[in-house]
Design an enzyme around this catalytic site. Structure first.
Site, short mmCIF file in Angstrom:
data_model
loop_
_atom_site.label_atom_id
_atom_site.label_comp_id
_atom_site.label_asym_id
_atom_site.label_seq_id
_atom_site.Cartn_x
_atom_site.Cartn_y
_atom_site.Cartn_z
N HIS A 185 -33.08 40.42 -2.14
CA HIS A 185 -33.95 40.23 -0.99
C HIS A 185 -34.76 38.94 -1.04
O HIS A 185 -35.33 38.54 -0.04
CB HIS A 185 -34.91 41.42 -0.87
N GLU A 213 -29.47 54.38 -4.27
CA GLU A 213 -30.32 54.14 -3.10
C GLU A 213 -29.89 54.93 -1.86
O GLU A 213 -30.27 54.60 -0.75
CB GLU A 213 -30.34 52.65 -2.75
#
Length: 208
Positions: A94, A199
């Site tokens: 990210h 996740e």
């Protein structure tokens, strides 16, 4: 032969070639003695490739503490490493950084006691191969949902026959640019911390 030399500058000696593959170029006696001492000390050091303190602590059942670094700035990475954390996660998923920025952060963390872990963008063998060659001490692999994906991730981090990682250790920072290649190959990932992230609901179900 010239491609097997490393050029350095030593106080009192003109810039000359430092051999890294066992032979000496014709040098004056003084330069040869100075460079011989330099080469011995250089090869005795663990410059980038070193024991993984975080992995060792986890094996002993100890708690470890770290911080995610998402700014891709080497000075910030260095400050985190000096702050007393066991590890630092450089965010390649990210964060804004590219490979060159991640390399700079790894170089900064190498001067600290902290373990350098890089969160990769995806569970991809090419991505993993490139960051491993940079000399990361650990990888954090996102969004692993099945046992097959987990096995593929680990295989991408290890050389054959245990895995399928492509070989370029002779030119990679990971082996101190060939200076510690024998130990790097013999260790075969024993000092590498491989972390997988679950996740998704599917991943949680499969892990149960």
């Amino acid at each position: 032969r010239r491609r097997h030399t490393r050029y350095i500058s030593v106080t009192g000696v003109q810039t000359c070639a430092l051999p890294i593959c066992g032979y000496w170029p014709p040098l004056p006696g003084k330069a040869r003695r100075v460079l011989g001492l330099f080469r011995h000390n250089y090869l005795e050091q663990k410059i980038m490739y070193r024991s993984n303190r975080t992995k060792a602590s986890l094996k002993e059942g100890k708690a470890v503490f770290g911080m995610i670094h998402a700014l891709a700035h080497p000075q910030v990475a260095e400050m985190i490493g000096q702050a007393g954390y066991d590890f630092i996660v450089i965010d390649g998923e990210h964060g804004p950084g590219d490979m060159q920025a991640h390399l700079a952060c790894l170089q900064a963390v190498a001067a600290t006691p902290a373990t350098a872990i890089l969160r990769v963008a995806s569970n991809d063998e090419v991505v993993l191969k490139r960051v491993l060659d940079l000399g990361v001490e650990g990888v954090l692999i996102p969004d692993v949902s099945t046992a097959e994906e987990a096995r593929a991730a680990v295989a991408s981090c290890l050389y054959p026959p245990r895995g399928k990682r492509g070989f370029s250790a002779a030119t990679a920072r990971a082996s101190d640019y060939c200076l510690n290649i024998d130990q790097y190959i013999d260790d075969d990932g024993s000092e590498l911390l491989i972390c997988l992230m679950i996740e998704s609901a599917k991943g949680v179900e499969n892990a149960a």
